[in-house]
Scaffold this active site. Sequence first.
Site, PDB file in Angstrom:
ATOM      1  N   GLY A 137     -25.300 -42.017  24.419  1.00 52.15           N
ATOM      2  CA  GLY A 137     -26.325 -41.064  24.875  1.00 52.15           C
ATOM      3  C   GLY A 137     -26.936 -41.496  26.196  1.00 52.15           C
ATOM      4  O   GLY A 137     -26.261 -41.549  27.223  1.00 52.15           O
ATOM      5  N   LYS A 208     -16.001 -43.615  20.560  1.00 53.95           N
ATOM      6  CA  LYS A 208     -16.846 -44.293  21.555  1.00 53.95           C
ATOM      7  C   LYS A 208     -16.303 -45.688  21.877  1.00 53.95           C
ATOM      8  O   LYS A 208     -16.264 -46.077  23.046  1.00 53.95           O
ATOM      9  CB  LYS A 208     -18.289 -44.352  21.050  1.00 53.95           C
ATOM     10  CG  LYS A 208     -18.919 -42.953  20.976  1.00 53.95           C
ATOM     11  CD  LYS A 208     -20.212 -42.961  20.207  1.00 53.95           C
ATOM     12  CE  LYS A 208     -20.857 -41.584  20.152  1.00 53.95           C
ATOM     13  NZ  LYS A 208     -21.925 -41.485  19.155  1.00 53.95           N
TER      14      LYS A 208
HETATM   15  N1  HSE Z   1     -23.301 -37.927  15.876  1.00 58.99           N
HETATM   16  C1  HSE Z   1     -23.611 -38.970  16.796  1.00 58.99           C
HETATM   17  C2  HSE Z   1     -24.499 -40.008  16.143  1.00 58.99           C
HETATM   18  C3  HSE Z   1     -24.292 -38.500  18.045  1.00 58.99           C
HETATM   19  O1  HSE Z   1     -24.891 -39.862  14.987  1.00 58.99           O
HETATM   20  O2  HSE Z   1     -24.783 -40.994  16.796  1.00 58.99           O
HETATM   21  C4  HSE Z   1     -23.364 -37.827  18.990  1.00 58.99           C
HETATM   22  O3  HSE Z   1     -22.494 -38.733  19.584  1.00 58.99           O
END
Ligand code: HSE
Length: 439
Positions: A137, A208
């Site tokens: 993020g 990620k």
């Molecule tokens: N679904 C992800 C989380 C956020 O729970 O971190 C989006 O990448």
Amino acid sequence: MLMDDVVSIGLLGAGTVGSGVIKLLQENAPQITQRLGKKVVIKKVLERHPEKPCLLGISPDMVTDRFEDILDDPDIQLVVEVLGGIEPTRQYLLEALRRGKHVVTANKDVVAAYGKELFEAAEAGKAEFYFEASVGGGIPVIRILKESLAANKIQEVIGIVNGTTNYILTRMSEEGADFATVLRAAQSAGYAEADPTSDIEGLDAARKISILASIAFNTRVTPDNVFIEGISRITPEDINYAREFGYVVKLLAIARDLNDEIEVRVHPAFLPHSHPLASVRGVFNAIYIKGNAVGETMFYGQGAGQMPTASAVVGDVMEVIRNMKSDSARRFACTCFLDKKIRPKGEIRTKYYVRLIVKDKPGVMASIAGVFGNHQVSLASVIQKRTLEIDGQMMMAEIVVITHEVKEQDIQDALAVIRGLSIVHSVENIIRVEGGGKG
Ligand code: HSE
């Protein structure tokens, strides 16, 4: 303002993050313009629900449901993609890049699986391709790896990169609640999706860590290279034993350079309380990076959410514009110039916690220890924790084992034999132990 002082962008998607991008460009317009010496203007928005951007002051004639309206607009030099999903988004990004439009995206699914072809398209179109918001993020970890730590040989990247699972494990740990109860509560509070599969089964974290490992080790890693295990089998008992031994349970995304090969995996793990990642609570993310010059570093922040994600997206937009201004576009092309081998799952070496239910009678411990020994599994501690009655009959004992560092294949082979022993009721759980600590 002269036309030359304006950069027009095409925004793909005005959902949560897209609306955040619109708001951030509006709210912080004075300093963004001052810092860039250019005004950033959203010229067109691709969105099937025009009311969403229009509520934020975007005029209806700027909203379209045809990607071609953005692709064919010669004024639009930069495409910002916050639509999500794989198709048709991947196709849009490829076309924009091949046409020479710079791209900023937040889309981890596309970047993780199709990074190679996207970089090739960027090369063909002489365009920029930035994706900071795809991992962590608002945490600027991609730029840190590519620029600030570029002088290092990166040895290890360990991330808590999924907020949903970290929230669930934190609440299980702090309240003693079970997985299903906390998941339901997280869904009602809006912290977990209605279909939480990709979060709780580790797929989101795998995308990620694929992106981070590719950059850290200069070699292409895609999600199908990652060994993945989710958190749904973690119980309050496991969390209590972890605490007793000095650990917390976290869903870790781990990438390590082992010189001749790399390992990349996502799974729940026991982590010592003393590890910097152990104190990351709730929906927060953190990425711990070890480099041979810098040593240990850690980057912490909100891994999702409208404005943190918009912060990373608009930061990328500004970086692309700075590069355009100084005629230094494509400073960062694809960095995957090596072809490192990925260590097979069975060859991974770590410590393990194993919880078993066995018959409570003489010789049982010795039999189990014998099977581990026959498979080169060296034990650091074996503790009989409690006796319990199962199915209203037999007295059973719960045994908790912590191993020294052993090979995954060896412990799995040992457990296959142990499961077949008549004295064994069940192997309740096996959890990897990371980050040093006891054992
Ligand atoms: N679904 C992800 C989380 C956020 O729970 O971190 C989006 O990448």
